[in-house]
Design a protein around this motif. Structure first.
Motif, PDB file in Angstrom:
ATOM      1  N   VAL A 120       0.841  -1.200   0.000  1.00 56.32           N
ATOM      2  CA  VAL A 120       0.000   0.000   0.000  1.00 56.32           C
ATOM      3  C   VAL A 120       0.876   1.250   0.000  1.00 56.32           C
ATOM      4  N   VAL A 122       1.567   5.208   0.624  1.00 55.58           N
ATOM      5  CA  VAL A 122       1.100   6.137   1.670  1.00 55.58           C
ATOM      6  C   VAL A 122       1.509   7.564   1.332  1.00 55.58           C
ATOM      7  N   GLU A 126      -0.348  12.538   5.044  1.00 61.90           N
ATOM      8  CA  GLU A 126      -1.316  11.776   5.839  1.00 61.90           C
ATOM      9  C   GLU A 126      -0.582  11.006   6.934  1.00 61.90           C
ATOM     10  N   GLY A 162      -8.869  10.189   7.245  1.00 61.92           N
ATOM     11  CA  GLY A 162      -9.270  10.182   5.832  1.00 61.92           C
ATOM     12  C   GLY A 162     -10.147  11.340   5.415  1.00 61.92           C
ATOM     13  N   TRP A 321      -4.494   1.930   7.915  1.00 65.40           N
ATOM     14  CA  TRP A 321      -5.843   2.495   7.782  1.00 65.40           C
ATOM     15  C   TRP A 321      -6.287   2.510   6.318  1.00 65.40           C
ATOM     16  N   ARG A 322      -5.367   2.910   5.425  1.00 64.79           N
ATOM     17  CA  ARG A 322      -5.697   2.955   3.985  1.00 64.79           C
ATOM     18  C   ARG A 322      -6.002   1.544   3.457  1.00 64.79           C
ATOM     19  N   HIS A 325      -9.449   0.661   4.442  1.00 63.83           N
ATOM     20  CA  HIS A 325     -10.536   1.413   3.811  1.00 63.83           C
ATOM     21  C   HIS A 325     -10.546   1.364   2.290  1.00 63.83           C
ATOM     22  N   ASP A 326      -9.372   1.328   1.673  1.00 63.86           N
ATOM     23  CA  ASP A 326      -9.305   1.377   0.206  1.00 63.86           C
ATOM     24  C   ASP A 326      -8.747   0.091  -0.398  1.00 63.86           C
ATOM     25  N   SER A 329      -2.731  -1.075  -2.835  1.00 62.05           N
ATOM     26  CA  SER A 329      -2.433  -0.266  -4.023  1.00 62.05           C
ATOM     27  C   SER A 329      -1.954  -1.188  -5.133  1.00 62.05           C
TER      28      SER A 329
END
Ligand code: KG4
Ligand code: ZN
Length: 345
Positions: A120, A122, A126, A162, A321-322, A325-326, A329
């Motif tokens: 992922v 980042v 953030e 976010g 967290w990403r 939620h998402d 990558s």
């Protein structure tokens, strides 16, 4: 991701190489830092008076794997050579120096591929916002965050992880950039922020009345005129004590940052105020921010000094967290030197 890893137990390796720190960290469940290793290149760049991008990139290449291995070992996870020691790998993909970003990003993708775990990307900004959450998971929203680093000066309303609304930012130099440039001019060396912070303790903050730019103008900042004003003052008063110049300069920066943060807390009806970024290590800024928050009746979240400056724990936390939620990558994700925070409204 291993079948046993739920959000509650996910172990993430974070990698940070956006500027002149090579850092790796292991964070469990998004908030528990089990190791955090930071290798600073300050000595490498100090003789040039600032970060030399080519040297930074090459140093990251040499340091990345040893730093990752140390972070894994400190976390009790071996050295990663016998299968996946973590459930995911997170790395800063921007903003920052392109050559430096690419080293950490490529390294993270290679490790994720070799271990067959998600990767992922980042956003470094953030990451700085998550540094406060790591140390104070109890904080309530909305929060006002003053993110002050070498590259950015942002006043943000954080409604939740976010969900960020930009209240204001610098129209020219970043606060840390102003510290670094003024310190260089005063012959205090690199990095300038800590040097000014130190010498200002022995100076008179009222010796020189430097300008408080854009004081009445909303939430934007400007620091380049202040730097010019310091230069002109030295021209006119060559006998001026460096400690007095440094203390008066620092006072001018802190006055503006604190006043605008206070206005933002009132306007947003914030439940707290967070400092983030390297300049958040400044002793005068921390003391004044704590005073202002006490006056406004809201908690002040002042991250530890290690959490203010660049580190990989904040990257692993934001990455956890990403990921949640998402999702992961794509491996095609590129480095973006000018990446900005994802904003709402
Ligand atoms: O967040 P950071 O480590 O890297 C960036 O993402 O830019 O911030 C580095 C900046 C530098 O400009 C440095 O001079 C400043 O933070 N800084 C300080 C202090 N410690 C670091 N500025 C003022 N006072 C300090 N104590
Ligand atoms: Zn930073």
């Amino acid at each position: 991701m291993s079948p046993s890893s739920t959000t509650a137990t996910r172990t993430v390796l974070g990698i940070e190489t956006s500027c002149d720190e090579t850092a790796a960290s292991v964070v469990v469940s998004g908030t528990t830092v089990v190791s955090s290793v930071v290798s600073s290149q300050i000595d490498l760049h100090a003789r040039y008076g600032g970060v030399v991008p080519e040297l930074a990139g090459r140093a990251h290449v040499a340091l990345l794997l040893p730093v990752v291995e140390e972070a894994l070992r400190e976390a009790g996870l071996g050295d990663g050579s016998h299968g996946a020691p973590v459930d995911a790998v997170a790395a800063t993909c921007g903003p920052g120096l392109i050559g430096s970003l690419l080293v950490g990003l490529s390294g993270a993708k290679a490790l994720a591929m070799a271990w067959d775990v998600p990767f992922v990307g980042v956003n470094h900004l953030e990451g700085h916002l998550f540094a406060s959450l790591l140390e104070a998971p109890e904080l309530g929203f909305p929060l006002v965050v003053l993110l002050v680093s070498g590259g950015h000066t942002l006043l943000i309303e954080m409604q939740a992880p976010g969900r960020y609304r930009l209240l204001g930012q610098t129209v020219d130099d970043a606060a840390g950039e102003a510290f670094d440039k003024v310190a260089r001019y005063l012959g205090l060396g690199y990095p300038g922020g800590p040097a000014i912070d130190r010498i200002a303790k022995t100076g008179d903050p009222h010796a020189f009345a430097f300008p408080r730019a854009m004081a009445e103008k909303g939430f934007d900042f400007s620091f380049s005129g202040l730097k010019t004003s310091v230069v002109r003052t030295v021209d006119r008063h060559p006998e001026a004590a460096t400690a007095d110049l440094a203390a008066s300069f620092q006072q001018a920066v802190v006055d503006v940052l604190v006043d605008k943060a206070r206005q933002a807390v009132r306007q947003v009806g914030a439940r707290g105020l967070c400092l983030a970024g390297g300049v958040a290590a400044n002793s005068q800024l921390r003391a004044r921010m704590a005073e202002v928050c006490a006056e406004e009746g809201v908690p002040a979240y002042l991250p530890s000094l290690a959490m203010c400056t660049d580190n990989a724990a904040m990257v692993a936390a934001a990455g956890s967290w990403r990921l949640e939620h998402d999702g992961p990558s794509p491996f095609e994700l590129g480095a973006d030197p000018n990446l900005f925070l994802p904003l709402i409204g």
